[in-house]
Write a protein that holds these residues in place. Structure first.
Motif, PDB file in Angstrom:
ATOM      1  N   VAL A   1       8.683  15.534 -10.743  1.00 38.36           N
ATOM      2  CA  VAL A   1       9.025  14.299 -10.037  1.00 38.36           C
ATOM      3  C   VAL A   1       8.291  14.273  -8.699  1.00 38.36           C
ATOM      4  N   ILE A   2       7.605  13.175  -8.443  1.00 39.64           N
ATOM      5  CA  ILE A   2       6.869  12.993  -7.188  1.00 39.64           C
ATOM      6  C   ILE A   2       7.293  11.680  -6.545  1.00 39.64           C
ATOM      7  N   TYR A   3       7.010  11.575  -5.262  1.00 44.03           N
ATOM      8  CA  TYR A   3       7.278  10.315  -4.578  1.00 44.03           C
ATOM      9  C   TYR A   3       6.169  10.059  -3.569  1.00 44.03           C
ATOM     10  N   VAL A   4       6.062   8.795  -3.159  1.00 44.71           N
ATOM     11  CA  VAL A   4       5.044   8.379  -2.194  1.00 44.71           C
ATOM     12  C   VAL A   4       5.736   7.877  -0.935  1.00 44.71           C
ATOM     13  N   THR A   5       5.219   8.296   0.198  1.00 45.17           N
ATOM     14  CA  THR A   5       5.724   7.831   1.487  1.00 45.17           C
ATOM     15  C   THR A   5       4.539   7.523   2.386  1.00 45.17           C
ATOM     16  N   THR A   6       4.771   6.825   3.480  1.00 45.33           N
ATOM     17  CA  THR A   6       3.689   6.554   4.408  1.00 45.33           C
ATOM     18  C   THR A   6       3.331   7.812   5.184  1.00 45.33           C
ATOM     19  N   ASP A   7       2.068   7.925   5.571  1.00 42.27           N
ATOM     20  CA  ASP A   7       1.623   9.113   6.293  1.00 42.27           C
ATOM     21  C   ASP A   7       1.840   8.944   7.790  1.00 42.27           C
ATOM     22  N   ALA A   8       1.315   9.878   8.562  1.00 41.60           N
ATOM     23  CA  ALA A   8       1.543   9.878  10.015  1.00 41.60           C
ATOM     24  C   ALA A   8       0.940   8.663  10.703  1.00 41.60           C
ATOM     25  N   THR A   9      -0.094   8.062  10.097  1.00 43.98           N
ATOM     26  CA  THR A   9      -0.711   6.893  10.712  1.00 43.98           C
ATOM     27  C   THR A   9       0.144   5.643  10.557  1.00 43.98           C
TER      28      THR A   9
ATOM     29  N   VAL B   1       0.007   3.637   8.069  1.00 37.53           N
ATOM     30  CA  VAL B   1      -0.672   2.662   7.207  1.00 37.53           C
ATOM     31  C   VAL B   1      -1.202   3.283   5.920  1.00 37.53           C
ATOM     32  N   GLY B   2      -1.371   4.592   5.894  1.00 32.65           N
ATOM     33  CA  GLY B   2      -1.819   5.277   4.688  1.00 32.65           C
ATOM     34  C   GLY B   2      -0.641   5.831   3.899  1.00 32.65           C
ATOM     35  N   TYR B   3      -0.952   6.449   2.754  1.00 31.32           N
ATOM     36  CA  TYR B   3       0.087   6.999   1.893  1.00 31.32           C
ATOM     37  C   TYR B   3      -0.175   8.473   1.617  1.00 31.32           C
ATOM     38  N   GLU B   4       0.900   9.189   1.287  1.00 30.06           N
ATOM     39  CA  GLU B   4       0.779  10.561   0.839  1.00 30.06           C
ATOM     40  C   GLU B   4       1.814  10.816  -0.253  1.00 30.06           C
ATOM     41  N   VAL B   5       1.484  11.790  -1.112  1.00 29.13           N
ATOM     42  CA  VAL B   5       2.316  12.099  -2.277  1.00 29.13           C
ATOM     43  C   VAL B   5       2.941  13.479  -2.104  1.00 29.13           C
ATOM     44  N   LYS B   6       4.243  13.590  -2.451  1.00 26.58           N
ATOM     45  CA  LYS B   6       4.929  14.865  -2.386  1.00 26.58           C
ATOM     46  C   LYS B   6       5.647  15.135  -3.709  1.00 26.58           C
TER      47      LYS B   6
END
Length: 798
Positions: free
Chosen positions: A240-248, A250-255
């Motif tokens: 199971v993974i999820y996407v959240t916004t990154d430190a900027t 405006v971008g995205y990251e996956v965990k």
């Protein structure tokens, strides 16, 4: 009866449908005759193309109410009866979990609950927001409900329920637990977005946070993120993974979630699409799928980019004739292809169906002429309709919105502009704003000969001439806007007099005579200046000559007038304080009729606007637009305009497509929200219908009853004459008058500019205006600096 409640915020600025074009798309050979396709064009036309086949099942649902596991499709449906068999209005509501095979056969009901809609029972508001299947074919459901406990009539209590349920493949209930009892009721108020099961059968519920349960249904832990969790799904390996916004931001990251560690792993950069709408379970070579602006994408890990998420487009929506974006959900089939929920929201309600998408590897163009078209606004229904019906022409679309990013909404437009300047011009270009940027470079074809030919049932005399000549040069016509809306200012005729335009000086005199009145509700200096520039920028810039004039008296007066508005609005204090907002709401109900607020920004979506504004202001109103010098101030917002490239070798075919959009504009136009058709005959048909008393109207598709109020438009749908409440004056007097329709027509015929904006010009004006609003510069000094900066930019850009 069925009710449709809609709310549109009246103060939101309407965004025009964007400019279109195409990068590097292949063109047919140099003949206008059908059949002049090329191998390259055919490859582009059918890359990532799928065929949609509707499944023969009854489906009513939305969002994530469907999944595919093994050889079965699972979907939820909500059925509402119109009335009981005895004719009473005590309709019933049935919520079901259904199953069928991949072709829509062998339909089974796995779970259902039914309740009378008029009774306050637990089942009255039962919902099935999410479900998933484990490796053994068992189904896990989350069932939410609400009811009012009226054991004590003097103290009714609103109660919620939230249960996690496990069903065997045949629908037998195996497990049922109350989620509200977990973690001291932590899940009580959650809105569930999605549900997922990992390879071990552990259960993940995505609300604001992610709540995790073991395969046995026992609560394990809750995963929280400082930034919002946008979406969650399962990879092709069962993680199971999820996407959240990154430190900027405006971008995205996956965990990836580690069940044993009760935490998430390290973040992986997401580089697949600039926008991410939804995630779907991965299959085959793809970790997961995601929906972007113009298609469905397959995600992969890219070792060359430190494990960042990349991939490719799997389904091209528009070139597959798939209209996605209204809440569709995709479920990959293990053997290839997808199941899709096809949702359409109409004025009379929502329709839904399940479809199977199959890769169309053997498709050909069948000798059709190929036209290239690009868009920066996503899928175009006119293109898809034309492609489905034309036997001789196929339009291939390049969607430039793929280049947009959360911090740059104009990146796609900029990329298109660069390609056009470089000579990579499509056959058809949909132009937003100032088309002079292209006409000065000879990019666009003069459409006058086509209009005079009267081919395909289009005659120039039947069209709004002022709309045709928007952006024209030397009497030539460069664009066709089949359907449009307008932006204008509206106020009392007794205050502003009979007029179709106003200058900043005239408006200042009227405001000075009423010093206690607000000019616009909740508007700041920047809001006012933005509105003026969006509607009147053509007064100050001539892209044909590459010159501008921001030192005119009208612009100086506009700057001076903007200072009458507050620099900032404290919306947190207004909306965050219930009592303050209540007082504001009560006051706004009469603020226009009492002349405590003089103007409202009106959006002309249809012919009923004059009637609705008269009701709001309590007397006859006039439309005249923002203050301008030389133009009317009422401006057109295109809902999809088209131009033809001067270098196209298939101009006749391109004109045939444009004519089809003119002919169909009236079908999508409506009295209130559909926009104004370019063909005056179509608009007159709409007016004639709106002038009929309600009881004489055609109820086949329902009739929208829409009332305007200070905070938007709210309404209901009438399905039969019995739904008319003749004790309500609004129903009784619903028929439009000819005078009210003619007022709207005069505003339409007086519009002489297209609403537009230039990001760089806007930036220059706002930067320099800040010093003026702060009192550091005079209006004349500010105008001079703006002129100096803008002149250089306009000269270089023309």
């Amino acid at each position: 009866m069925k009710k449709l409640v809609r709310c549109f915020t009246a103060s939101i600025t309407l965004v025009s449908i964007a400019l279109t074009g195409c990068v590097g798309a292949a063109k047919p050979a140099s003949s206008d005759a059908p059949g002049t396709t090329s191998v390259q064009a055919e490859k582009i036309a059918f890359e990532n193309v799928y065929t949609e086949t509707p499944l023969p099942v009854e489906f009513h649902g939305y969002g994530n109410s469907m999944l595919c596991a093994g050889e079965r499709i699972y979907y939820s449906t909500t059925l509402k009866s119109e009335s009981e068999p005895d004719g009473t209005d005590a309709a019933t509501v049935t919520q079901r979990l259904m199953s069928c095979d991949l072709d829509g056969g062998d339909v089974k009901i796995l779970w259902e609950q039914t309740a009378p809609a008029g009774e306050e029972t637990l089942l009255n508001n039962t919902l099935l927001p999410a479900f998933d299947a484990d490796a053994d074919g068992n189904l896990w459901l989350v069932i939410s409900g609400s009811h009012t406990n009226e054991a004590d009539p003097n103290d009714p209590v609103y109660e919620n329920t939230l249960n996690l349920v496990k069903l065997a493949p045949d629908g037998t209930e195996l497990f049922n637990t109350d989620l509200l009892s977990k973690e001291g009721g932590e899940l009580g108020g959650m809105y569930l977005y999605s549900m997922a099961l990992d390879a071990a059968g552990n259960i993940y519920l995505h609300s604001q946070d992610i709540h995790v349960f073991s395969a046995a249904g026992e609560y394990a832990f809750t995963l929280k993120e400082p930034s919002s969790i946008r979406a969650m799904t399962v990879t092709n390996t069962g993680e199971v993974i999820y996407v959240t916004t990154d430190a900027t931001g405006v971008g995205y990251e996956v965990k990836q979630i580690d069940f044993a560690a009760r935490s998430a792993g390290a973040a992986v950069k997401y580089n697949l699409t600039n926008y991410l709408y939804r995630l779907f379970r991965g299959t085959g070579e793809y970790l997961f799928y995601c929906e972007g602006p113009s298609g469905l994408y397959g995600a992969k890990l890219d070792p060359a980019k430190s494990g960042a998420i990349t991939g490719e487009k799997v389904i091209d929506f528009i070139n597959s004739d798939i209209s996605a974006g209204d809440g569709e959900w995709f479920a990959p089939i293990d053997g290839g292809g997808f199941i899709m929920t096809d949702i359409e929201f109409r004025s009379s309600g929502m329709t839904a169906k399940l479809s199977r998408l199959t890769e169309n590897k053997n498709a050909t163009l069948d000798g059709k002429t190929v036209l290239t078209l690009a868009t920066v606004s996503g899928a175009d229904a006119s293109v898809m309709k034309f492609n489905k019906t034309s036997r001789t022409i196929r339009i291939i679309v390049k969607d430039y919105s793929e280049y947009n990013t959360p911090d740059d909404y104009n990146a796609g437009q900029a990329r298109l502009d660069l390609d056009i300047v470089a000579g990579r011009v499509p056959d058809i270009i949909s132009v937003r704003g100032q088309i002079s940027k292209y006409t000065t470079k000879g990019v666009l074809e003069d459409l006058t000969p086509f209009l005079e030919s009267e081919k395909h049932g289009v005659s120039r005399g039947d069209l709004f001439e002022n709309i045709l000549t928007l952006g024209s040069k030397d009497g030539k016509v460069y664009q066709i806007i089949p359907r449009f809306t307008m932006t204008t200012l509206i106020g009392k005729e007794s205050v502003f007099g009979e007029r179709e335009s106003i200058t900043a000086a005239e408006l200042a005199d009227i405001a000075d005579a009423r010093p206690e009145a607000a000019i616009l509700s909740l508007a700041t200096s920047a809001d006012w200046l933005t509105g003026v520039m969006r509607t009147g920028i053509s007064d100050y810039i001539d892209w044909y000559t590459g010159t501008c004039d921001f030192t005119s008296q009208e612009f100086i007066d506009t700057l001076e007038f903007s200072k009458r508005f507050p620099k900032e609005m404290d919306f947190n204090a207004l909306y965050g304080d219930a009592e303050a907002y209540r007082e504001y709401s009560l006051g706004m109900e009469t603020t226009y009729s009492d002349e405590r607020t003089l103007l409202i920004v009106g959006y002309v979506y249809g012919v009923r606007l004059a009637r609705d504004m008269d009701i709001m202001f309590g007397e006859k109103t006039v439309m005249f637009g923002y203050p301008t010098a030389g133009t009317s101030g009422s401006v057109v917002d295109s809902l999809g305009g088209y131009a033809i490239s001067a270098s196209s070798s298939n101009k006749d075919a391109a004109w045939e497509f444009i004519c089809s959009t003119i002919a169909s504009a009236g079908e999508t136009s409506a009295a209130m929200f559909g926009g104004i058709p370019l063909d005056k005959r179509q608009l007159e048909e709409i007016i004639a219908t709106e002038m009929l008393p309600l009881e004489e109207r055609d109820f086949t598709n329902g009739i929208d009853m829409v009332r305007v109020s200070f905070d938007g438009y709210r309404g209901t749908t009438l399905d039969s004459p019995e739904d008319i409440d003749m004790t309500d004056p609004y129903y009784k007097n619903y028929a439009l008058t000819r005078e009210e329709a003619d007022r709207v027509l005069r505003a339409i015929e007086g519009a002489d500019a297209v609403a537009s904006s230039d990001e760089q010009i806007s930036k220059i004006i706002m930067e320099e205006a800040e010093a003026f609003w702060a009192g550091a510069k005079t209006a004349e000094e500010t105008a001079s600096v703006i002129q100096s900066r803008a002149a250089l930019y306009v000269s270089e850009s023309s």
